[in-house]
Design a protein around this motif. Structure first.
Motif, PDB file in Angstrom:
ATOM      1  N   MET A   1       0.842  -1.203   0.000  1.00 18.56           N
ATOM      2  CA  MET A   1       0.000   0.000   0.000  1.00 18.56           C
ATOM      3  C   MET A   1       0.878   1.255   0.000  1.00 18.56           C
ATOM      4  O   MET A   1       1.539   1.550   0.992  1.00 18.56           O
ATOM      5  CB  MET A   1      -0.842  -0.023   1.285  1.00 18.56           C
ATOM      6  N   PRO A   2       0.934   2.004  -1.074  1.00 20.76           N
ATOM      7  CA  PRO A   2       1.815   3.174  -1.112  1.00 20.76           C
ATOM      8  C   PRO A   2       1.454   4.193  -0.023  1.00 20.76           C
ATOM      9  O   PRO A   2       0.282   4.489   0.189  1.00 20.76           O
ATOM     10  CB  PRO A   2       1.549   3.763  -2.504  1.00 20.76           C
ATOM     11  N   ASP A   3       2.488   4.721   0.657  1.00 19.60           N
ATOM     12  CA  ASP A   3       2.287   5.662   1.776  1.00 19.60           C
ATOM     13  C   ASP A   3       1.588   6.930   1.331  1.00 19.60           C
ATOM     14  O   ASP A   3       0.881   7.566   2.103  1.00 19.60           O
ATOM     15  CB  ASP A   3       3.645   6.070   2.367  1.00 19.60           C
ATOM     16  N   ASN A   4       1.834   7.321   0.083  1.00 15.24           N
ATOM     17  CA  ASN A   4       1.334   8.620  -0.365  1.00 15.24           C
ATOM     18  C   ASN A   4      -0.031   8.539  -1.054  1.00 15.24           C
ATOM     19  O   ASN A   4      -0.461   9.509  -1.655  1.00 15.24           O
ATOM     20  CB  ASN A   4       2.362   9.274  -1.295  1.00 15.24           C
ATOM     21  N   CYS A   5      -0.684   7.385  -0.968  1.00 11.20           N
ATOM     22  CA  CYS A   5      -1.971   7.231  -1.658  1.00 11.20           C
ATOM     23  C   CYS A   5      -3.106   7.740  -0.770  1.00 11.20           C
ATOM     24  O   CYS A   5      -3.362   7.184   0.304  1.00 11.20           O
ATOM     25  CB  CYS A   5      -2.214   5.778  -2.046  1.00 11.20           C
ATOM     26  N   ILE A   6      -3.773   8.783  -1.237  1.00  9.40           N
ATOM     27  CA  ILE A   6      -4.829   9.425  -0.442  1.00  9.40           C
ATOM     28  C   ILE A   6      -5.998   8.463  -0.179  1.00  9.40           C
ATOM     29  O   ILE A   6      -6.594   8.480   0.898  1.00  9.40           O
ATOM     30  CB  ILE A   6      -5.284  10.731  -1.136  1.00  9.40           C
ATOM     31  N   PHE A   7      -6.302   7.587  -1.145  1.00  9.24           N
ATOM     32  CA  PHE A   7      -7.421   6.664  -0.925  1.00  9.24           C
ATOM     33  C   PHE A   7      -7.026   5.530   0.021  1.00  9.24           C
ATOM     34  O   PHE A   7      -7.862   5.070   0.813  1.00  9.24           O
ATOM     35  CB  PHE A   7      -7.975   6.145  -2.253  1.00  9.24           C
ATOM     36  N   CYS A   8      -5.770   5.099  -0.002  1.00  7.52           N
ATOM     37  CA  CYS A   8      -5.321   4.140   1.020  1.00  7.52           C
ATOM     38  C   CYS A   8      -5.416   4.771   2.413  1.00  7.52           C
ATOM     39  O   CYS A   8      -5.757   4.091   3.389  1.00  7.52           O
ATOM     40  CB  CYS A   8      -3.896   3.670   0.737  1.00  7.52           C
ATOM     41  N   LYS A   9      -5.143   6.074   2.489  1.00  8.99           N
ATOM     42  CA  LYS A   9      -5.245   6.768   3.786  1.00  8.99           C
ATOM     43  C   LYS A   9      -6.698   6.834   4.251  1.00  8.99           C
ATOM     44  O   LYS A   9      -6.979   6.706   5.439  1.00  8.99           O
ATOM     45  CB  LYS A   9      -4.641   8.181   3.686  1.00  8.99           C
ATOM     46  N   ILE A  10      -7.621   7.027   3.316  1.00  2.00           N
ATOM     47  CA  ILE A  10      -9.054   7.001   3.680  1.00  2.00           C
ATOM     48  C   ILE A  10      -9.428   5.600   4.171  1.00  2.00           C
ATOM     49  O   ILE A  10     -10.117   5.447   5.183  1.00  2.00           O
ATOM     50  CB  ILE A  10      -9.919   7.470   2.485  1.00  2.00           C
ATOM     51  N   ILE A  11      -8.952   4.565   3.485  1.00  2.79           N
ATOM     52  CA  ILE A  11      -9.238   3.178   3.897  1.00  2.79           C
ATOM     53  C   ILE A  11      -8.719   2.926   5.316  1.00  2.79           C
ATOM     54  O   ILE A  11      -9.388   2.310   6.139  1.00  2.79           O
ATOM     55  CB  ILE A  11      -8.620   2.179   2.886  1.00  2.79           C
ATOM     56  N   LYS A  12      -7.517   3.452   5.598  1.00  2.00           N
ATOM     57  CA  LYS A  12      -6.904   3.226   6.913  1.00  2.00           C
ATOM     58  C   LYS A  12      -7.492   4.127   8.000  1.00  2.00           C
ATOM     59  O   LYS A  12      -7.150   3.997   9.177  1.00  2.00           O
ATOM     60  CB  LYS A  12      -5.391   3.465   6.828  1.00  2.00           C
ATOM     61  N   GLY A  13      -8.351   5.074   7.605  1.00  2.00           N
ATOM     62  CA  GLY A  13      -8.963   5.988   8.574  1.00  2.00           C
ATOM     63  C   GLY A  13      -8.079   7.171   8.919  1.00  2.00           C
ATOM     64  O   GLY A  13      -8.374   7.914   9.860  1.00  2.00           O
ATOM     65  N   GLU A  14      -7.015   7.367   8.165  1.00  2.60           N
ATOM     66  CA  GLU A  14      -6.100   8.481   8.449  1.00  2.60           C
ATOM     67  C   GLU A  14      -6.634   9.806   7.903  1.00  2.60           C
ATOM     68  O   GLU A  14      -6.229  10.871   8.346  1.00  2.60           O
ATOM     69  CB  GLU A  14      -4.720   8.184   7.845  1.00  2.60           C
ATOM     70  N   ILE A  15      -7.511   9.712   6.909  1.00  3.37           N
ATOM     71  CA  ILE A  15      -8.196  10.894   6.355  1.00  3.37           C
ATOM     72  C   ILE A  15      -9.692  10.580   6.438  1.00  3.37           C
ATOM     73  O   ILE A  15     -10.110   9.486   6.045  1.00  3.37           O
ATOM     74  CB  ILE A  15      -7.772  11.143   4.889  1.00  3.37           C
ATOM     75  N   PRO A  16     -10.492  11.523   6.967  1.00  2.00           N
ATOM     76  CA  PRO A  16     -11.926  11.241   7.078  1.00  2.00           C
ATOM     77  C   PRO A  16     -12.636  11.262   5.727  1.00  2.00           C
ATOM     78  O   PRO A  16     -12.176  11.923   4.790  1.00  2.00           O
ATOM     79  CB  PRO A  16     -12.438  12.374   7.980  1.00  2.00           C
ATOM     80  N   PRO A  44     -11.749  -0.332  -4.322  1.00  5.36           N
ATOM     81  CA  PRO A  44     -11.369  -1.579  -3.650  1.00  5.36           C
ATOM     82  C   PRO A  44     -10.361  -1.249  -2.544  1.00  5.36           C
ATOM     83  O   PRO A  44      -9.618  -0.271  -2.644  1.00  5.36           O
ATOM     84  CB  PRO A  44     -10.688  -2.381  -4.767  1.00  5.36           C
ATOM     85  N   LYS A  45     -10.361  -2.038  -1.501  1.00 10.95           N
ATOM     86  CA  LYS A  45      -9.347  -1.834  -0.447  1.00 10.95           C
ATOM     87  C   LYS A  45      -7.965  -2.232  -0.941  1.00 10.95           C
ATOM     88  O   LYS A  45      -6.952  -1.723  -0.462  1.00 10.95           O
ATOM     89  CB  LYS A  45      -9.747  -2.582   0.822  1.00 10.95           C
ATOM     90  N   LYS A  46      -7.935  -3.112  -1.913  1.00  8.69           N
ATOM     91  CA  LYS A  46      -6.661  -3.462  -2.549  1.00  8.69           C
ATOM     92  C   LYS A  46      -6.195  -2.272  -3.386  1.00  8.69           C
ATOM     93  O   LYS A  46      -6.978  -1.729  -4.176  1.00  8.69           O
ATOM     94  CB  LYS A  46      -6.873  -4.689  -3.439  1.00  8.69           C
ATOM     95  N   HIS A  47      -4.931  -1.886  -3.215  1.00  5.35           N
ATOM     96  CA  HIS A  47      -4.406  -0.780  -4.029  1.00  5.35           C
ATOM     97  C   HIS A  47      -4.114  -1.277  -5.442  1.00  5.35           C
ATOM     98  O   HIS A  47      -3.200  -2.077  -5.647  1.00  5.35           O
ATOM     99  CB  HIS A  47      -3.143  -0.181  -3.408  1.00  5.35           C
ATOM    100  N   ILE A  48      -4.901  -0.754  -6.396  1.00  3.79           N
ATOM    101  CA  ILE A  48      -4.696  -1.002  -7.831  1.00  3.79           C
ATOM    102  C   ILE A  48      -4.608   0.400  -8.432  1.00  3.79           C
ATOM    103  O   ILE A  48      -5.465   1.248  -8.137  1.00  3.79           O
ATOM    104  CB  ILE A  48      -5.892  -1.780  -8.430  1.00  3.79           C
ATOM    105  N   SER A  49      -3.602   0.677  -9.235  1.00  2.00           N
ATOM    106  CA  SER A  49      -3.355   2.072  -9.619  1.00  2.00           C
ATOM    107  C   SER A  49      -4.403   2.640 -10.571  1.00  2.00           C
ATOM    108  O   SER A  49      -4.606   3.852 -10.623  1.00  2.00           O
ATOM    109  CB  SER A  49      -1.949   2.221 -10.193  1.00  2.00           C
TER     110      SER A  49
END
Ligand code: 5GP
Ligand code: ZN
Length: 113
Positions: A1-16, A44-49
């Motif tokens: 999961m790339p650290d800089n991916c805004i949607f991965c951050k939403i999935i992780k709850g780091e961005i509301p 998807p919760k899986k990071h696909i670019s």
């Protein structure tokens, strides 16, 4: 999961985000800058670019995105809606985590104005 991916951050709850649906595979949430009265994203919760990075093993997940997205639109009161995937910057892709736009509630003639 790339650290800089805004949607991965939403999935992780780091961005509301204003969530509409969540399970172990998918998340749906309101677009922060809606282009129509109904405008939400399904990811998807899986990071696909992006669409061009979808692998054969992801095919069931893509079908589930269509089914869940359509069910949400219907639940929100929309029978007619447009589904958009952008692939690549020139096509308007700004977030490189695949996402399905669902838009409704305005004139949806194609091509978009
Ligand atoms: P794209 O242009 O990549 O197809 O679409 C990206 C979409 O994500 C845009 O419609 C944009 O408004 C939305 N977006 C970008 N950042 C955020 C965010 O932090 N939260 C939410 N809810 N939507 C976002
Ligand atoms: Zn991501």
């Amino acid at each position: 999961m790339p650290d800089n991916c805004i949607f991965c951050k939403i999935i992780k709850g780091e961005i509301p985000a204003a969530k509409l649906f969540e399970d172990d595979e998918l998340l749906a949430f309101q677009d922060i800058n809606p282009a129509a009265p109904l405008h939400f994203l399904v990811i998807p919760k899986k990071h696909i670019s992006g669409p061009a990075a979808v692998a054969a093993e992801d095919e069931p997940l893509m079908g589930k995105m269509l089914r869940i997205g359509s069910e949400i639109a219907k639940k929100e009161g929309f029978e007619d809606f447009r589904i958009v995937f952008n692939n690549g910057a020139q096509a308007g892709q700004t977030v490189f985590h695949i996402h399905m736009h669902i838009l409704g509630g305005r004139d949806l003639n194609w091509p978009p104005g």
